[in-house]
Motif scaffolding. Structure first.
Motif, PDB file in Angstrom:
ATOM      1  N   PRO A   3       0.818  -1.222   0.000  1.00 51.37           N
ATOM      2  CA  PRO A   3       0.000   0.000   0.000  1.00 51.37           C
ATOM      3  C   PRO A   3       0.850   1.269   0.000  1.00 51.37           C
ATOM      4  O   PRO A   3       1.980   1.281   0.487  1.00 51.37           O
ATOM      5  N   GLY A   5       1.237   4.429   1.720  1.00 49.78           N
ATOM      6  CA  GLY A   5       0.831   4.961   3.014  1.00 49.78           C
ATOM      7  C   GLY A   5       0.718   6.473   3.030  1.00 49.78           C
ATOM      8  O   GLY A   5       0.976   7.154   2.026  1.00 49.78           O
ATOM      9  N   THR A   8       3.464   9.068   1.697  1.00 49.13           N
ATOM     10  CA  THR A   8       3.787   9.041   0.264  1.00 49.13           C
ATOM     11  C   THR A   8       3.618  10.432  -0.323  1.00 49.13           C
ATOM     12  O   THR A   8       2.626  11.117  -0.059  1.00 49.13           O
ATOM     13  N   GLN A 193      -5.698   3.062  -4.895  1.00 48.42           N
ATOM     14  CA  GLN A 193      -5.360   3.259  -3.483  1.00 48.42           C
ATOM     15  C   GLN A 193      -4.779   4.635  -3.171  1.00 48.42           C
ATOM     16  O   GLN A 193      -4.343   4.878  -2.045  1.00 48.42           O
ATOM     17  N   TRP A 194      -4.764   5.524  -4.122  1.00 44.89           N
ATOM     18  CA  TRP A 194      -4.188   6.865  -3.925  1.00 44.89           C
ATOM     19  C   TRP A 194      -5.273   7.904  -3.905  1.00 44.89           C
ATOM     20  O   TRP A 194      -6.099   7.920  -4.815  1.00 44.89           O
ATOM     21  N   SER A 196      -4.038   7.458   0.225  1.00 46.82           N
ATOM     22  CA  SER A 196      -4.406   6.545   1.305  1.00 46.82           C
ATOM     23  C   SER A 196      -4.894   7.345   2.498  1.00 46.82           C
ATOM     24  O   SER A 196      -4.636   8.510   2.634  1.00 46.82           O
TER      25      SER A 196
END
Length: 196
Positions: A3, A5, A8, A193-194, A196
């Motif tokens: 992932p 996190g 990032t 996933q961006w 998060s």
């Protein structure tokens, strides 16, 4: 892919008019990857840093082989260059602020201390990288990030080059030679996933 996190940062390298079809150093794929880069930046502009490659005013303002380089490319020095060409591509310009812009005079975004200081101050451990050119400024920045011990995730369909051969070779190099330190991932996986 692990992932992405909260530590990032999206680092977008040199997506400027200078390297578009209207500029003196065109990267033919820039217009193709621009929508991908814009989607990633739009998803978290407050966690995005854009770099801009800024040539010197005159060749004599640079040292060593950079001087020789700009003697060849004198029309790209700021003495002659239309300043409009230094701007980010339009879909990215409107994201600043909250996105930040860091100017750089050489290939690596880690030249000098500004990006390194920002990464440290914000506790960044992962760079999500897009931009231009895969085998020049992206390469130099990726190696700088690796040297700092950062996790590097390159968006494979969010980088471009003026050389198809160089682009393809570097994506292969990133995924094979630097596989412990550099990940190459498609934008659909990233966007799922961006942020998060």
């Amino acid at each position: 892919m692990l992932p992405l996190g909260p530590a990032t940062l999206h680092l977008c390298i040199d997506m400027q008019r200078l390297f578009s079809a209207e500029g003196p150093w065109p990267t033919p794929w820039m217009e193709r990857v621009l929508p991908t880069v814009a989607r990633i930046a739009e998803a978290a502009p407050e966690r995005t840093v854009f770099t801009r490659f800024i040539p010197p005013y005159r060749p004599d303002d640079m040292a060593g082989m950079w001087r020789v380089y700009y003697e060849h490319w004198r029309e790209v020095t700021c003495e002659y260059l239309d300043p409009h060409l230094l701007e980010l591509m339009p879909p990215l310009q409107r994201l600043v602020p909250p996105a930040l812009v860091l100017d750089k005079p050489v290939y690596s975004a880690f030249a000098g201390h500004r990006l390194r200081d920002l990464v440290r101050a914000q506790g960044i451990d992962t760079l999500l990288i897009t931009g231009s050119e895969t085998d020049m400024c992206v390469l130099a920045t990726v190696l700088g990030a690796v040297d700092l011990g950062l996790r590097v995730v390159i968006v494979s369909d969010g980088v471009c080059s003026s050389s198809d051969e160089g682009h393809d070779s570097l994506l292969t190099l990133y995924s094979k030679r630097y596989s412990y330190q550099v990940e190459t991932v498609g934008s659909e996986v990233v966007l799922a996933q961006w942020p998060s």
